[in-house]
Design a protein around this motif. Structure first.
Motif, PDB file in Angstrom:
ATOM      1  N   TRP A   1      -1.822  -1.501  -3.896  1.00 56.53           N
ATOM      2  CA  TRP A   1      -2.830  -0.468  -3.707  1.00 56.53           C
ATOM      3  C   TRP A   1      -2.157   0.896  -3.753  1.00 56.53           C
ATOM      4  N   GLN A   2      -2.555   1.729  -4.714  1.00 57.26           N
ATOM      5  CA  GLN A   2      -2.046   3.079  -4.831  1.00 57.26           C
ATOM      6  C   GLN A   2      -3.134   4.041  -4.353  1.00 57.26           C
ATOM      7  N   VAL A   3      -2.819   4.799  -3.317  1.00 54.41           N
ATOM      8  CA  VAL A   3      -3.826   5.608  -2.640  1.00 54.41           C
ATOM      9  C   VAL A   3      -3.586   7.085  -2.940  1.00 54.41           C
ATOM     10  N   GLY A   4      -4.554   7.717  -3.583  1.00 55.94           N
ATOM     11  CA  GLY A   4      -4.431   9.121  -3.943  1.00 55.94           C
ATOM     12  C   GLY A   4      -4.520  10.053  -2.747  1.00 55.94           C
ATOM     13  N   ASP A   5      -3.871  11.214  -2.860  1.00 56.60           N
ATOM     14  CA  ASP A   5      -3.914  12.259  -1.837  1.00 56.60           C
ATOM     15  C   ASP A   5      -3.370  11.790  -0.491  1.00 56.60           C
TER      16      ASP A   5
ATOM     17  N   VAL B   1       0.862  -1.183   0.000  1.00 54.11           N
ATOM     18  CA  VAL B   1       0.000   0.000   0.000  1.00 54.11           C
ATOM     19  C   VAL B   1       0.898   1.232   0.000  1.00 54.11           C
ATOM     20  N   HIS B   2       0.637   2.173  -0.915  1.00 50.10           N
ATOM     21  CA  HIS B   2       1.512   3.349  -0.991  1.00 50.10           C
ATOM     22  C   HIS B   2       0.707   4.561  -1.452  1.00 50.10           C
ATOM     23  N   GLY B   3       0.996   5.712  -0.853  1.00 51.01           N
ATOM     24  CA  GLY B   3       0.357   6.954  -1.238  1.00 51.01           C
ATOM     25  C   GLY B   3       0.983   7.545  -2.484  1.00 51.01           C
ATOM     26  N   THR B   4       0.172   8.000  -3.412  1.00 46.65           N
ATOM     27  CA  THR B   4       0.696   8.548  -4.666  1.00 46.65           C
ATOM     28  C   THR B   4       1.434   9.866  -4.458  1.00 46.65           C
ATOM     29  N   ASP B   5       1.203  10.536  -3.313  1.00 48.85           N
ATOM     30  CA  ASP B   5       1.828  11.823  -3.047  1.00 48.85           C
ATOM     31  C   ASP B   5       2.995  11.715  -2.074  1.00 48.85           C
ATOM     32  N   ASP B   6       3.511  10.520  -1.890  1.00 43.92           N
ATOM     33  CA  ASP B   6       4.613  10.324  -0.942  1.00 43.92           C
ATOM     34  C   ASP B   6       5.828  11.115  -1.406  1.00 43.92           C
ATOM     35  N   GLY B   7       6.271  12.075  -0.587  1.00 46.42           N
ATOM     36  CA  GLY B   7       7.411  12.898  -0.943  1.00 46.42           C
ATOM     37  C   GLY B   7       8.690  12.495  -0.258  1.00 46.42           C
ATOM     38  N   LEU B   8       8.660  11.506   0.634  1.00 48.78           N
ATOM     39  CA  LEU B   8       9.877  11.033   1.301  1.00 48.78           C
ATOM     40  C   LEU B   8      10.383   9.745   0.663  1.00 48.78           C
ATOM     41  N   ILE B   9       9.479   8.797   0.431  1.00 44.50           N
ATOM     42  CA  ILE B   9       9.830   7.538  -0.232  1.00 44.50           C
ATOM     43  C   ILE B   9       8.917   7.405  -1.450  1.00 44.50           C
ATOM     44  N   PRO B  10       9.272   8.041  -2.556  1.00 42.68           N
ATOM     45  CA  PRO B  10       8.394   8.033  -3.726  1.00 42.68           C
ATOM     46  C   PRO B  10       8.128   6.626  -4.249  1.00 42.68           C
TER      47      PRO B  10
ATOM     48  N   ASP C   1      -5.172  -5.520  -7.353  1.00 42.18           N
ATOM     49  CA  ASP C   1      -4.649  -4.162  -7.382  1.00 42.18           C
ATOM     50  C   ASP C   1      -5.803  -3.178  -7.234  1.00 42.18           C
ATOM     51  N   ALA C   2      -5.473  -1.987  -6.712  1.00 46.23           N
ATOM     52  CA  ALA C   2      -6.512  -0.974  -6.530  1.00 46.23           C
ATOM     53  C   ALA C   2      -5.889   0.412  -6.609  1.00 46.23           C
ATOM     54  N   ARG C   3      -6.660   1.359  -7.143  1.00 48.03           N
ATOM     55  CA  ARG C   3      -6.339   2.783  -7.063  1.00 48.03           C
ATOM     56  C   ARG C   3      -7.418   3.430  -6.239  1.00 48.03           C
ATOM     57  N   LEU C   4      -7.059   3.861  -5.064  1.00 49.19           N
ATOM     58  CA  LEU C   4      -8.041   4.297  -4.063  1.00 49.19           C
ATOM     59  C   LEU C   4      -8.029   5.807  -3.918  1.00 49.19           C
TER      60      LEU C   4
ATOM     61  N   TYR D   1      -1.700  20.625   5.735  1.00 50.05           N
ATOM     62  CA  TYR D   1      -1.583  19.233   5.308  1.00 50.05           C
ATOM     63  C   TYR D   1      -2.904  18.500   5.485  1.00 50.05           C
ATOM     64  N   ALA D   2      -3.607  18.789   6.571  1.00 52.94           N
ATOM     65  CA  ALA D   2      -4.909  18.158   6.792  1.00 52.94           C
ATOM     66  C   ALA D   2      -5.903  18.519   5.700  1.00 52.94           C
ATOM     67  N   ALA D   3      -5.770  19.737   5.150  1.00 51.85           N
ATOM     68  CA  ALA D   3      -6.678  20.172   4.092  1.00 51.85           C
ATOM     69  C   ALA D   3      -6.357  19.521   2.756  1.00 51.85           C
ATOM     70  N   ARG D   4      -5.118  19.072   2.584  1.00 53.25           N
ATOM     71  CA  ARG D   4      -4.680  18.535   1.290  1.00 53.25           C
ATOM     72  C   ARG D   4      -4.669  17.009   1.235  1.00 53.25           C
ATOM     73  N   TYR D   5      -4.355  16.381   2.366  1.00 52.20           N
ATOM     74  CA  TYR D   5      -4.024  14.962   2.333  1.00 52.20           C
ATOM     75  C   TYR D   5      -4.892  14.136   3.274  1.00 52.20           C
ATOM     76  N   LYS D   6      -4.951  12.830   2.965  1.00 49.22           N
ATOM     77  CA  LYS D   6      -5.664  11.857   3.779  1.00 49.22           C
ATOM     78  C   LYS D   6      -4.638  10.959   4.487  1.00 49.22           C
TER      79      LYS D   6
END
Length: 493
Positions: free
Chosen positions: A443-447, A412-421, A490-493, A460-465
């Motif tokens: 699973w690729q999780v948006g936002d 499971v990974h966030g699409t906006d991960d800025g530390l471990i892309p 697989d999933a895009r969430l 950050y709370a306003a932008r990300y989950k």
């Protein structure tokens, strides 16, 4: 991100906690292992969840990842600090931390978790990830397995009338995020058929090929170039003091132009060049934007300095770029107080700066203070001298082997991960594991960026989950699969 209200639980679960040290063969220092056993352990459905700490955190650093899902359903949880953790050692006072987390002098206690080898007269702070000499990341998978073995042993002691507990009669699921995610994927590659399933969130993992990049590679790249590149982006998330650091980012653009890393005659053109450089290296727009927080907190440099020491096996006073750590006051480095020391074990992240401890750089420059040290850290990756060869050899030891074809692995990974892309870590792993015949879902999780804890910052709370709800759902679906349900796709969430 709504933890304890919209998802997750902080309700008390009565039970017992057991802790010990475990030693990987060949390691100089032990790692901590800890097991939480609920009183309502389900004897009819034996379950052990193994959770290595994220980052370089201490032994309790994965509680939020595993315990809220596992303990209420009657599963025990085993933890490991993976050979890192908050067992700092005060070189000035000769004080470290005992098995129960209390501070004690090395000459008055025989159960300190970490006592470094240090030259006479050494001052400052040593910590296990940087100064053990063991390259703990190379053993992360074995740390996870030893934690699981300790878990089975604890269950036998906790419930002697139900003993023994073995791999074949106890369900064992490994789960972790960030460095913990990398650790469980390393564990998945160990032989023996001891694991039943693996859930890895935003994993720091390295494999051969498929676009995989080592954490040290892209961390040192980001530390040098990202401060300049972010000046070419509008609407950045607001880490604390963004306006205050902007002048230093502009100076970085000038420094990079002088070094020939970027092109341009003014800040705007140099920032554009830096952004194009990172984009060509694989950084996505989302990762760059979320990377503003790691840049604003100077996290890239902190990580790179620690890992440079670990990968080269450096001891106290042997950092390949001359860096060190100490408590710092108004007049510079000073001895720590007893009150400051007492808080390290419970509060520290495992990688200073933090808790009054600062990173000291012997290469400070007047206009761009961090540049010299960062250039040295980057050269360890790109150069061809003996220090660079040693560092790259240490990195190579951390590559994850592929899981057995029958072991279910859910990443499971966030699409906006800025530390471990994703592009450097989880996606290459999934591609490599599938090419080797592995049973892997992605699973690729948006936002979603890397740090759920930073969702306390309003912007950050306003932008990300948060990521954790998706990790709990992954555990739920993997558990159902082990009961006979289809393995989730697989999933895009």
């Amino acid at each position: 991100g709504g933890y304890g209200t919209s998802y997750g639980s902080v309700e008390a679960v009565p039970g017992r906690e057991f802790s010990a040290y475990a030693a990987v063969p060949g390691a100089t220092h032990p790692h901590r292992v800890l097991v939480q056993v609920p009183d309502a352990f389900d004897a009819e459905r034996r379950c052990l969840v193994v959770a290595p700490a994220s980052g370089s955190r201490g032994i309790h650093g994965a509680i939020a990842v595993a315990a809220p899902w596992a303990l209420p359903r009657g599963c025990a949880v085993a933890y490991t600090d993976k050979g890192a953790g908050s067992d700092y050692f005060d070189l000035d006072a000769g004080v470290g931390f005992r098995v129960d987390g209390t501070a004690a002098a090395a000459d008055a206690a025989d159960d300190l978790a970490f006592v470094p080898e240090a030259p006479a007269g050494a001052t400052g702070i040593a910590f296990k990830h940087a100064h053990s000499g063991d390259n703990p990341e190379a053993d992360w998978g074995r740390h996870v397995r030893q934690a699981a073995e300790y878990g089975l042993d604890v269950l036998a002691r906790a419930f002697p009338d139900q003993a023994p507990f073995h791999w074949d009669d106890t369900r064992v699921i490994a789960v972790g995020i960030s460095n913990g995610g990398g650790a469980v994927l390393q564990a998945a590659g160990l032989e023996g058929g001891w694991l039943d399933a693996v859930v890895a969130g935003e994993p720091n993992v390295l494999v051969d090929g498929h676009g995989s990049r080592a954490l040290y590679d892209y961390t040192t790249e980001a530390a040098l170039v990202m401060p300049c590149a972010l000046l070419d982006m509008e609407g950045l998330p607001q880490p604390p003091a963004l306006d205050q650091v902007r002048p230093s980012w502009e100076q970085r653009c000038a420094s990079l132009a002088e070094a020939g890393v970027v092109e341009g005659d003014d800040t705007a053109s140099r920032a554009r060049s830096a952004r194009e450089l990172l984009s060509s290296a694989g950084w996505t727009e989302e990762a760059l934007r979320a990377g503003a927080l790691s840049t604003g907190f100077d996290l890239w440099r902190a990580v790179a300095a620690t890992y440079a020491s670990a990968y080269t096996g450096a001891g106290v006073g042997e950092h390949p770029c001359g860096m060190s750590w100490a408590v710092v006051g108004e007049g510079g480095p000073r001895p720590a107080t007893a009150a400051e020391r007492a808080a390290w074990w419970s509060d520290a992240s495992g990688i200073p700066p933090g808790n009054g401890i600062m990173l000291l750089d012997a290469s400070v420059m007047a206009l761009d203070p961090g540049l010299g040290g960062l250039q040295c850290l980057r050269a360890l990756w790109t150069g061809d001298d003996a220090r660079g060869e040693a560092l790259r050899a240490g990195v190579a030891e951390t590559k994850a082997a592929m899981p057995d074809a029958g072991l279910p692995v859910l990443v499971v990974h966030g699409t906006d991960d800025g530390l471990i892309p994703m592009a450097f870590s989880s996606k290459p792993y999934v591609d490599a594991a599938r090419a080797a015949g592995g049973t892997v879902s992605y699973w690729q999780v948006g936002d979603v960026q890397h740090f759920d804890g930073f969702l306390v910052l309003p912007d950050y709370a306003a932008r990300y989950k948060p990521l954790l709800p998706h990790l709990y759902e992954a555990l739920e679906q993997v558990d159902r699969h082990l009961d006979g349900a289809a393995f989730p796709g697989d999933a895009r969430l």
